[in-house]
Design a protein around this motif. Structure first.
Motif, PDB file in Angstrom:
ATOM      1  N   GLU A   1      -9.473  -7.677   0.358  1.00  0.00           N
ATOM      2  CA  GLU A   1      -9.126  -8.102  -1.004  1.00  0.00           C
ATOM      3  C   GLU A   1      -7.668  -8.523  -1.088  1.00  0.00           C
ATOM      4  O   GLU A   1      -7.329  -9.563  -1.673  1.00  0.00           O
ATOM      5  CB  GLU A   1      -9.415  -6.977  -1.989  1.00  0.00           C
ATOM      6  CG  GLU A   1      -9.092  -7.331  -3.435  1.00  0.00           C
ATOM      7  CD  GLU A   1      -9.349  -6.183  -4.395  1.00  0.00           C
ATOM      8  OE1 GLU A   1      -8.950  -6.317  -5.572  1.00  0.00           O
ATOM      9  OE2 GLU A   1      -9.923  -5.161  -3.974  1.00  0.00           O
ATOM     10  N   VAL A   2      -6.784  -7.721  -0.516  1.00  0.00           N
ATOM     11  CA  VAL A   2      -5.352  -8.020  -0.580  1.00  0.00           C
ATOM     12  C   VAL A   2      -5.024  -9.296   0.185  1.00  0.00           C
ATOM     13  O   VAL A   2      -4.238 -10.138  -0.279  1.00  0.00           O
ATOM     14  CB  VAL A   2      -4.540  -6.829  -0.036  1.00  0.00           C
ATOM     15  CG1 VAL A   2      -3.102  -7.238   0.275  1.00  0.00           C
ATOM     16  CG2 VAL A   2      -4.544  -5.681  -1.044  1.00  0.00           C
TER      17      VAL A   2
ATOM     18  N   THR B   1       2.891  -9.617  -6.609  1.00  0.00           N
ATOM     19  CA  THR B   1       1.625  -9.876  -5.924  1.00  0.00           C
ATOM     20  C   THR B   1       1.801  -9.692  -4.422  1.00  0.00           C
ATOM     21  O   THR B   1       2.924  -9.789  -3.898  1.00  0.00           O
ATOM     22  CB  THR B   1       1.141 -11.317  -6.167  1.00  0.00           C
ATOM     23  OG1 THR B   1       2.110 -12.230  -5.609  1.00  0.00           O
ATOM     24  CG2 THR B   1       0.932 -11.599  -7.650  1.00  0.00           C
TER      25      THR B   1
ATOM     26  N   GLY C   1       0.820  -1.205   0.000  1.00  0.00           N
ATOM     27  CA  GLY C   1       0.000   0.000   0.000  1.00  0.00           C
ATOM     28  C   GLY C   1       0.849   1.249   0.000  1.00  0.00           C
ATOM     29  O   GLY C   1       1.238   1.741   1.058  1.00  0.00           O
TER      30      GLY C   1
ATOM     31  N   LEU D   1      -3.446   0.430   3.768  1.00  0.00           N
ATOM     32  CA  LEU D   1      -4.472   0.395   2.727  1.00  0.00           C
ATOM     33  C   LEU D   1      -5.628   1.320   3.096  1.00  0.00           C
ATOM     34  O   LEU D   1      -5.854   1.643   4.261  1.00  0.00           O
ATOM     35  CB  LEU D   1      -4.963  -1.036   2.529  1.00  0.00           C
ATOM     36  CG  LEU D   1      -3.863  -2.001   2.054  1.00  0.00           C
ATOM     37  CD1 LEU D   1      -4.348  -3.445   2.091  1.00  0.00           C
ATOM     38  CD2 LEU D   1      -3.394  -1.629   0.648  1.00  0.00           C
TER      39      LEU D   1
ATOM     40  N   ALA E   1     -10.339  -3.040   0.882  1.00  0.00           N
ATOM     41  CA  ALA E   1      -9.013  -3.218   0.273  1.00  0.00           C
ATOM     42  C   ALA E   1      -8.174  -4.196   1.084  1.00  0.00           C
ATOM     43  O   ALA E   1      -7.441  -5.020   0.520  1.00  0.00           O
ATOM     44  CB  ALA E   1      -8.306  -1.870   0.168  1.00  0.00           C
TER      45      ALA E   1
ATOM     46  N   TRP F   1       4.709  -4.084  -2.537  1.00  0.00           N
ATOM     47  CA  TRP F   1       3.723  -4.258  -3.616  1.00  0.00           C
ATOM     48  C   TRP F   1       2.741  -3.110  -3.533  1.00  0.00           C
ATOM     49  O   TRP F   1       2.383  -2.639  -2.441  1.00  0.00           O
ATOM     50  CB  TRP F   1       2.963  -5.576  -3.492  1.00  0.00           C
ATOM     51  CG  TRP F   1       1.895  -5.729  -4.559  1.00  0.00           C
ATOM     52  CD1 TRP F   1       2.081  -6.207  -5.816  1.00  0.00           C
ATOM     53  CD2 TRP F   1       0.508  -5.392  -4.450  1.00  0.00           C
ATOM     54  NE1 TRP F   1       0.898  -6.192  -6.518  1.00  0.00           N
ATOM     55  CE2 TRP F   1      -0.089  -5.694  -5.693  1.00  0.00           C
ATOM     56  CE3 TRP F   1      -0.282  -4.850  -3.433  1.00  0.00           C
ATOM     57  CZ2 TRP F   1      -1.444  -5.473  -5.943  1.00  0.00           C
ATOM     58  CZ3 TRP F   1      -1.637  -4.627  -3.676  1.00  0.00           C
ATOM     59  CH2 TRP F   1      -2.206  -4.951  -4.920  1.00  0.00           C
ATOM     60  N   ASN F   2       2.296  -2.662  -4.713  1.00  0.00           N
ATOM     61  CA  ASN F   2       1.266  -1.630  -4.785  1.00  0.00           C
ATOM     62  C   ASN F   2       0.443  -1.870  -6.034  1.00  0.00           C
ATOM     63  O   ASN F   2       0.964  -2.324  -7.064  1.00  0.00           O
ATOM     64  CB  ASN F   2       1.897  -0.231  -4.835  1.00  0.00           C
ATOM     65  CG  ASN F   2       0.870   0.865  -4.613  1.00  0.00           C
ATOM     66  OD1 ASN F   2       0.262   0.946  -3.553  1.00  0.00           O
ATOM     67  ND2 ASN F   2       0.680   1.719  -5.609  1.00  0.00           N
ATOM     68  N   ARG F   3      -0.847  -1.570  -5.939  1.00  0.00           N
ATOM     69  CA  ARG F   3      -1.712  -1.784  -7.102  1.00  0.00           C
ATOM     70  C   ARG F   3      -1.232  -0.969  -8.304  1.00  0.00           C
ATOM     71  O   ARG F   3      -1.231  -1.437  -9.431  1.00  0.00           O
ATOM     72  CB  ARG F   3      -3.149  -1.409  -6.739  1.00  0.00           C
ATOM     73  CG  ARG F   3      -4.181  -1.823  -7.787  1.00  0.00           C
ATOM     74  CD  ARG F   3      -5.573  -1.434  -7.351  1.00  0.00           C
ATOM     75  NE  ARG F   3      -5.873  -1.938  -6.026  1.00  0.00           N
ATOM     76  CZ  ARG F   3      -6.328  -3.156  -5.769  1.00  0.00           C
ATOM     77  NH1 ARG F   3      -6.506  -4.012  -6.759  1.00  0.00           N
ATOM     78  NH2 ARG F   3      -6.611  -3.519  -4.535  1.00  0.00           N
ATOM     79  N   SER F   4      -0.832   0.279  -8.056  1.00  0.00           N
ATOM     80  CA  SER F   4      -0.279   1.108  -9.119  1.00  0.00           C
ATOM     81  C   SER F   4       1.236   0.935  -9.145  1.00  0.00           C
ATOM     82  O   SER F   4       1.911   1.186  -8.151  1.00  0.00           O
ATOM     83  CB  SER F   4      -0.624   2.590  -8.867  1.00  0.00           C
ATOM     84  OG  SER F   4       0.113   3.419  -9.719  1.00  0.00           O
TER      85      SER F   4
END
Length: 313
Positions: free
Chosen positions: A74-75, A51, A9, A66, A71, A31-34
């Motif tokens: 989900e993670v 991941t 995050g 997060l 979120a 890790w980061n979604r973007s």
């Protein structure tokens, strides 16, 4: 053996917090979604994983920063075998702000599969995060807290032990009630000064010189005077916080009229499409109520040209 640290995050708060872990010399996997934010951390020597599960595999302690409860779920893939594989035998540190009930349930789930859990919501916004001046409000078993406290110390100027989970989250909500209502009150005072056609720089000096001055008031008042709404703590996140606080107050049977008025102002501000701006942009809700239209909105600093400091444009 040196603790292997994971961080998931990398938003407004998470990116500078993770950067401070690297500057402290800690081995860090992220890790980061973007991917852009993760690339920034890679330039500091962090290892970027594809991941969340890969971050857990490479880490002994994983810190989550997060935006909200959905979120987190989900993670972590709570309720699945993947969740068991990720958290078993590791320590999970939950840095975000959620409801006390959510944090307590997450802690039970982690410990049920032989993981360790600490909640450590942080008090502060982007600039304190960049300066490693956050305050961590920690809940958890003393032995686990002691294990992760050096990591928190790399990001925070103070670590406050609040007791068992969810006392850290409860403390954060109580602190944030004061923060949110204070900033809304500051915006209202600024709005009055503006409508009285006062010199806004003089108003700023008067407040900054008096007994009500604080680190928060100094930063937010400067943003209001400059009409600089680049986010340090975004309106949408503050609105979410006010909902969490209101829910906790109702659950405790506590009446919170000042919070409810504040919450409505942040709701109106987000509904106007300004959710990504700094919480100081709550002043625009007051402007709309008075004039039927918002004043000029900017995500960055602007220059005022009138002697009084008012924006007549």
């Amino acid at each position: 053996m040196e603790t292997r640290v994971g961080f998931i995050g990398l938003g407004i708060m998470g990116r500078p917090m993770a950067a401070n872990l690297r500057r402290a010399g800690l081995p860090l996997t992220v890790w980061n979604r973007s991917p852009r934010a993760a690339a920034d951390l890679a330039s500091l020597g962090a290892v970027v994983r594809p991941t969340p599960s890969a971050v857990f595999e490479a880490s002994d302690v994983v810190l989550l920063m997060l935006a909200h409860e959905a979120a987190v779920d989900e993670v972590l893939q709570r309720g699945s075998e993947a969740f068991v594989r990720m958290v078993s035998g590791r320590a999970l540190v939950h840095l975000g702000t959620t409801s006390p009930g959510f944090s307590a349930a997450l802690g039970r789930d982690v410990e049920a599969v032989d993981g360790d859990y600490v909640e450590a919501p942080v008090s502060g916004s982007r600039i304190p995060a960049e300066r490693a001046e956050l305050v961590a409000l920690v809940g958890g078993r003393p032995d686990v807290v002691a294990r992760v406290e050096p990591l928190l110390g790399a990001m925070c100027r103070e670590v406050v032990r609040c007791g068992d989970v969810p006392a850290g989250t409860g403390t954060k909500l109580a602190v944030n009630l004061y923060l949110c209502t204070m900033v809304a009150g500051l915006a209202e005072a600024f709005h009055l000064a503006d409508r009285l056609d006062l010199d806004l720089e003089v108003f700023r000096r008067a407040l900054d010189s008096g007994p009500m001055a604080s680190a928060v008031s100094a930063v937010k008042l400067a943003k209001l005077v400059a009409r600089d709404f680049e986010a340090q703590a975004a309106v949408r996140d503050v609105h979410t916080n006010t909902r969490l606080i209101a829910d906790a107050a109702r659950a405790a049977g506590v009446h919170s009229p000042v919070l409810e008025a504040t919450r409505e102002l942040f709701r109106e501000t987000e509904a106007a499409g300004l959710g990504a701006l700094d919480m100081a942009a709550v002043v625009t809700a007051l402007e709309r109520q008075d004039t039927g239209r918002a004043g000029r909105v900017s995500s960055g600093p602007a220059t005022r040209h009138t002697p009084s400091g008012r924006d007549h444009g």
